[in-house]
Design a protein around this motif. Structure first.
Motif, PDB file in Angstrom:
ATOM      1  N   TYR A  39      88.995  40.826  41.319  1.00 31.76           N
ATOM      2  CA  TYR A  39      89.001  39.280  41.105  1.00 31.76           C
ATOM      3  C   TYR A  39      89.339  39.294  39.295  1.00 31.76           C
ATOM      4  N   LEU A  40      88.634  39.898  38.665  1.00 31.24           N
ATOM      5  CA  LEU A  40      88.912  39.692  37.184  1.00 31.24           C
ATOM      6  C   LEU A  40      90.086  40.541  36.760  1.00 31.24           C
ATOM      7  N   ALA A  41      90.416  41.519  37.468  1.00 29.40           N
ATOM      8  CA  ALA A  41      91.676  42.451  37.082  1.00 29.40           C
ATOM      9  C   ALA A  41      92.850  41.243  37.353  1.00 29.40           C
ATOM     10  N   GLN A  42      92.978  40.617  38.383  1.00 22.53           N
ATOM     11  CA  GLN A  42      93.861  39.819  38.902  1.00 22.53           C
ATOM     12  C   GLN A  42      93.955  38.556  37.768  1.00 22.53           C
ATOM     13  N   GLN A  43      92.801  38.147  37.315  1.00 25.10           N
ATOM     14  CA  GLN A  43      92.758  36.997  36.184  1.00 25.10           C
ATOM     15  C   GLN A  43      93.278  37.665  34.896  1.00 25.10           C
ATOM     16  N   ALA A  44      93.091  38.951  34.460  1.00 26.61           N
ATOM     17  CA  ALA A  44      93.600  39.549  33.335  1.00 26.61           C
ATOM     18  C   ALA A  44      95.067  39.476  33.485  1.00 26.61           C
ATOM     19  N   ALA A  45      95.567  40.007  34.601  1.00 20.76           N
ATOM     20  CA  ALA A  45      97.047  40.171  34.747  1.00 20.76           C
ATOM     21  C   ALA A  45      97.713  38.695  34.478  1.00 20.76           C
ATOM     22  N   GLU A  46      96.977  37.808  35.289  1.00 21.99           N
ATOM     23  CA  GLU A  46      97.737  36.568  35.141  1.00 21.99           C
ATOM     24  C   GLU A  46      97.620  35.743  33.914  1.00 21.99           C
ATOM     25  N   LYS A  47      96.667  35.837  33.120  1.00 23.15           N
ATOM     26  CA  LYS A  47      96.455  35.363  31.774  1.00 23.15           C
ATOM     27  C   LYS A  47      97.442  36.394  30.611  1.00 23.15           C
ATOM     28  N   ALA A  48      97.531  37.560  31.084  1.00 19.84           N
ATOM     29  CA  ALA A  48      98.583  38.366  30.086  1.00 19.84           C
ATOM     30  C   ALA A  48     100.017  37.915  30.190  1.00 19.84           C
ATOM     31  N   ASP A  65      99.529  32.943  40.925  1.00 22.42           N
ATOM     32  CA  ASP A  65     100.455  33.944  41.310  1.00 22.42           C
ATOM     33  C   ASP A  65     101.267  34.910  40.499  1.00 22.42           C
ATOM     34  N   VAL A  66     100.833  35.986  40.598  1.00 28.07           N
ATOM     35  CA  VAL A  66     101.351  37.048  39.552  1.00 28.07           C
ATOM     36  C   VAL A  66     102.863  37.229  39.603  1.00 28.07           C
ATOM     37  N   VAL A  67     102.986  37.250  41.110  1.00 30.03           N
ATOM     38  CA  VAL A  67     104.527  37.615  41.428  1.00 30.03           C
ATOM     39  C   VAL A  67     105.447  36.347  40.681  1.00 30.03           C
ATOM     40  N   GLY A  83     106.979  48.846  37.663  1.00 33.22           N
ATOM     41  CA  GLY A  83     106.091  49.854  38.574  1.00 33.22           C
ATOM     42  C   GLY A  83     104.686  49.244  38.905  1.00 33.22           C
ATOM     43  N   ILE A  84     104.700  48.017  38.268  1.00 31.78           N
ATOM     44  CA  ILE A  84     103.192  47.327  38.607  1.00 31.78           C
ATOM     45  C   ILE A  84     103.247  46.616  39.988  1.00 31.78           C
ATOM     46  N   ASP A  85     102.229  47.025  40.873  1.00 33.74           N
ATOM     47  CA  ASP A  85     101.954  46.226  42.117  1.00 33.74           C
ATOM     48  C   ASP A  85     101.557  44.765  41.891  1.00 33.74           C
ATOM     49  N   VAL A  86     102.441  43.901  41.479  1.00 32.51           N
ATOM     50  CA  VAL A  86     101.831  42.534  41.303  1.00 32.51           C
ATOM     51  C   VAL A  86     101.729  41.572  42.787  1.00 32.51           C
TER      52      VAL A  86
END
Length: 142
Positions: A39-48, A65-67, A83-86
């Motif tokens: 979950y925190l990885a998703q949050q980090a990706a979203e915020k980045a 939605d990271v996509v 190459g990142i699986d969003v």
């Protein structure tokens, strides 16, 4: 003094770095649930990604939605992140926060892959902010 857009982007990046640091810490401890790291990885990706969107003064959309966020990010980020699986990161929004009773738990390896993908997005955001002249002071997680 940073421009308002730079300050907003730096805030998003700092919070992404905090979430990423917490996810990495969780993965270092066998007794902590990998689901929370996912979950925190998703949050980090979203915020980045929101940091990259905010850099030009645009208000990032209120979404997990990271996509979609990658699609709104600057072209350089979109290309560099192919190459990142969003999709997998986006799925972690609900799957890690609200697992169904019959769902298998996230494994350590699955969570580690998500943390790795999120790390790449955070690095892309850092590079973009630095190339735009943003001051990295204050980006480190608390």
């Amino acid at each position: 003094m940073p421009r308002p857009a730079e300050a907003a982007a730096a805030w998003w990046l700092r919070t992404a770095l905090e979430d990423l640091a917490a996810a990495r810490t969780i993965l270092q401890h066998d007794r902590l649930p990998p689901r929370v790291a996912a979950y925190l990885a998703q949050q980090a990706a979203e915020k980045a990604l929101k940091a990259t969107i905010a850099l030009d003064g645009t208000e990032p959309p209120w979404t997990h939605d990271v996509v979609l966020l990658r699609g709104r990010a600057p072209q350089a980020v979109q290309v560099a992140s192919t190459g990142i699986d969003v999709v997998r990161l986006s799925v972690a929004t609900a799957a890690a926060r609200y697992p169904e009773p019959g769902d298998p738990p996230y494994s350590h390896d699955e969570a580690a892959r998500l943390v790795s993908d999120a790390s790449e997005l955070v690095e892309l955001a850092k590079e973009l902010l630095e190339s735009a002249g943003a001051d990295p002071a204050g980006w480190a997680p608390i």
